[in-house]
Design an enzyme around this catalytic site. Structure first.
Site, PDB file in Angstrom:
ATOM      1  N   HIS A  60       1.119  -1.234  -0.053  1.00 15.55           N
ATOM      2  CA  HIS A  60      -0.654  -0.019   0.007  1.00 15.55           C
ATOM      3  C   HIS A  60       1.246   1.138  -0.139  1.00 15.55           C
ATOM      4  O   HIS A  60      -0.022   2.158  -1.183  1.00 15.55           O
ATOM      5  CB  HIS A  60      -1.031  -0.290   1.380  1.00 15.55           C
ATOM      6  CG  HIS A  60      -1.951   1.201   1.127  1.00 15.55           C
ATOM      7  ND1 HIS A  60      -3.340   1.169   1.237  1.00 15.55           N
ATOM      8  CD2 HIS A  60      -1.424   2.488   1.865  1.00 15.55           C
ATOM      9  CE1 HIS A  60      -3.440   2.556   1.225  1.00 15.55           C
ATOM     10  NE2 HIS A  60      -2.748   3.112   1.854  1.00 15.55           N
ATOM     11  N   GLU A  61       1.857   1.465   1.424  1.00 16.77           N
ATOM     12  CA  GLU A  61       2.841   2.170   1.296  1.00 16.77           C
ATOM     13  C   GLU A  61       3.386   3.044   0.108  1.00 16.77           C
ATOM     14  O   GLU A  61       4.357   3.697  -0.552  1.00 16.77           O
ATOM     15  CB  GLU A  61       3.601   2.418   2.292  1.00 16.77           C
ATOM     16  CG  GLU A  61       2.766   2.066   3.828  1.00 16.77           C
ATOM     17  CD  GLU A  61       1.689   3.499   3.048  1.00 16.77           C
ATOM     18  OE1 GLU A  61       1.857   4.453   2.705  1.00 16.77           O
ATOM     19  OE2 GLU A  61       0.980   2.948   4.277  1.00 16.77           O
ATOM     20  N   HIS A  64       1.400   4.487  -3.209  1.00 18.86           N
ATOM     21  CA  HIS A  64       1.851   5.803  -2.526  1.00 18.86           C
ATOM     22  C   HIS A  64       3.245   6.211  -3.320  1.00 18.86           C
ATOM     23  O   HIS A  64       3.064   7.087  -3.995  1.00 18.86           O
ATOM     24  CB  HIS A  64       1.941   6.536  -1.456  1.00 18.86           C
ATOM     25  CG  HIS A  64       0.205   6.380  -0.700  1.00 18.86           C
ATOM     26  ND1 HIS A  64      -1.174   6.683  -1.538  1.00 18.86           N
ATOM     27  CD2 HIS A  64      -0.019   5.391   0.408  1.00 18.86           C
ATOM     28  CE1 HIS A  64      -1.926   5.908  -0.484  1.00 18.86           C
ATOM     29  NE2 HIS A  64      -1.819   5.257   0.092  1.00 18.86           N
ATOM     30  N   ASP A 171      -6.400   8.551   3.514  1.00 17.87           N
ATOM     31  CA  ASP A 171      -5.919   8.538   1.752  1.00 17.87           C
ATOM     32  C   ASP A 171      -7.495   9.341   1.732  1.00 17.87           C
ATOM     33  O   ASP A 171      -7.420  10.656   1.043  1.00 17.87           O
ATOM     34  CB  ASP A 171      -5.848   7.379   1.184  1.00 17.87           C
ATOM     35  CG  ASP A 171      -4.100   6.628   1.674  1.00 17.87           C
ATOM     36  OD1 ASP A 171      -3.423   8.046   2.065  1.00 17.87           O
ATOM     37  OD2 ASP A 171      -3.824   5.702   1.562  1.00 17.87           O
TER      38      ASP A 171
END
Ligand SMILES: [Zn+2]
Length: 380
Positions: A60-61, A64, A171
């Site tokens: 997930h990170e 980004h 987010d």
């Protein structure tokens, strides 16, 4: 944020484990080992699930981060906390569209993982003859492959759903602000998203008391602190937009002439200098270039070394716009003009004075910032 155990480096981004991650291991030991009396096997299974879920958190990170890298932003590092991951991405003004794209990338990755797992989850459920939600709940008590897959599936759905809540610092809060910025201004849009974040945090605390779950209030503290930092950064940004650069520029009598010998230009010590002709800025003399070429002898004139590709900015421009121009050009100084005539120079050193000035204006709020940085919660 130098704390934390480095576990990997991916495309130059360090991935670190925050010391508080030990709490997650203690919780796993209790939840999978002690409470259900599963012993060591339960603990190992819990650690295995925790690892798999945190691989998805890292994904997930990284999602980004990779989008941010594509937009030319710097990604400092990714830190894993018991309640999730934090990617520290350079805070640079971006278009709402780009900001929303960076924010969307994380939850989308988890939705993709969940979609890929869905057929497996369905197959496992069918094979075990599960007919209702209760049977489903029983399945995830087990220590086996079926339980593992379902846990991972639910975790990814929850990661996506939780992060898409339209509240800072999630987010969804960023996406929401980007959408609002289209119809309103950024400060107001941020205020609304921060307000929703605080509302959500209070709701989580209430839910925590109701369900006697300690994790929810912990998450809400994180949300409140991060929302606070975010709102402060936006206020600083708004303040920088309202401050005229003329208030912080170093006033200069006239700059150097293009015909002067280069050696004259360094008389007051080597620094970035504006080159002017009849009061009009015609170029910049960059300190580093002067130092690199001084040894070429006394015959060099300012015109031989100066950079002609320079835009001056008006005294009434905001510090914010001037700083953006400096970031865009990669230069540390910018000449300031009034009515088209050279008046002085604004350098990156002056930014320190601007921030000091703002600190006096915002006063004690910085104490909280120190606290938040110490906790390692800065970032996204
Ligand atoms: Zn995220």
């Amino acid at each position: 944020m130098g704390r934390g155990l480095r576990i990997a480096t991916i495309r130059g981004i360090e991935i670190k484990l925050h010391p508080s991650f030990l709490l997650a291991l203690l919780w796993v030991t209790y939840y999978w080992g002690i409470a259900p009396d599963n012993g060591l096997l339960g603990v190992l299974f819990g650690v295995f699930i925790l690892t798999a879920i945190f691989v998805c958190v890292v994904g997930h990170e990284l999602a980004h981060s990779f989008v941010a890298l594509r937009y030319g932003l710097t990604v400092h590092d990714i830190t894993l906390l018991p309640i999730g991951g934090v990617a520290r991405i350079e805070q640079v003004p971006m278009t709402p569209r780009r900001e929303a794209t960076v924010a969307l990338a994380g939850p989308i990755l988890n939705l993709i993982v969940a979609a890929v797992l869905l057929p497996v989850v369905l197959a496992v459920a069918l094979a075990s003859g599960v007919r209702d939600a209760y049977g489903f709940l029983l399945m995830i008590q087990g220590i086996d492959g079926a339980s593992f897959v379902i846990h991972l599936w639910i975790a990814n759905l929850m990661l996506a759903a939780f992060n898409l809540l339209p509240a800072f610092p999630m987010d969804g809060g960023r996406i929401f602000r980007a959408l609002l910025t289209g119809v309103s201004n950024r400060v107001l849009a941020t205020r609304v998203a921060v307000f929703l974040g605080q509302f959500l945090a209070l709701a989580l605390i209430a839910a925590g008391f109701y369900t006697r779950d300690v994790a929810l209030p912990l998450v809400s503290i994180f949300i409140m602190l991060a929302a606070f930092v975010e709102s402060r950064m936006i206020y600083v940004e708004a303040a920088l937009r309202s401050l005229p650069v003329g208030q912080f520029a170093v006033w200069d009598s006239g700059g150097v002439s293009p015909d002067s010998p280069l050696s004259h230009a360094v008389l007051g010590g080597p620094r970035d200098l504006a080159v002017t002709e009849g009061g009009v800025v015609v170029g910049m003399l960059w300190r580093d270039e002067v130092l690199a070429r001084l040894h070429q002898g006394n015959s060099l004139r300012v015109a031989d070394v100066m950079d002609r590709d320079v835009t001056a900015m008006d005294v009434d421009s905001s510090v914010y716009d001037v700083h953006r121009r400096m970031l865009a050009t990669g230069r540390t100084a910018i000449p300031i003009v009034e009515g088209g005539l050279y008046r002085g120079i604004f350098t990156s050193d002056r930014l320190v004075h601007v921030h000091r000035y703002l600190q006096e204006r915002f006063g004690t709020r910085d104490r909280y910032r120190g606290l938040i940085e110490a906790l390692g919660l800065m970032g996204r």
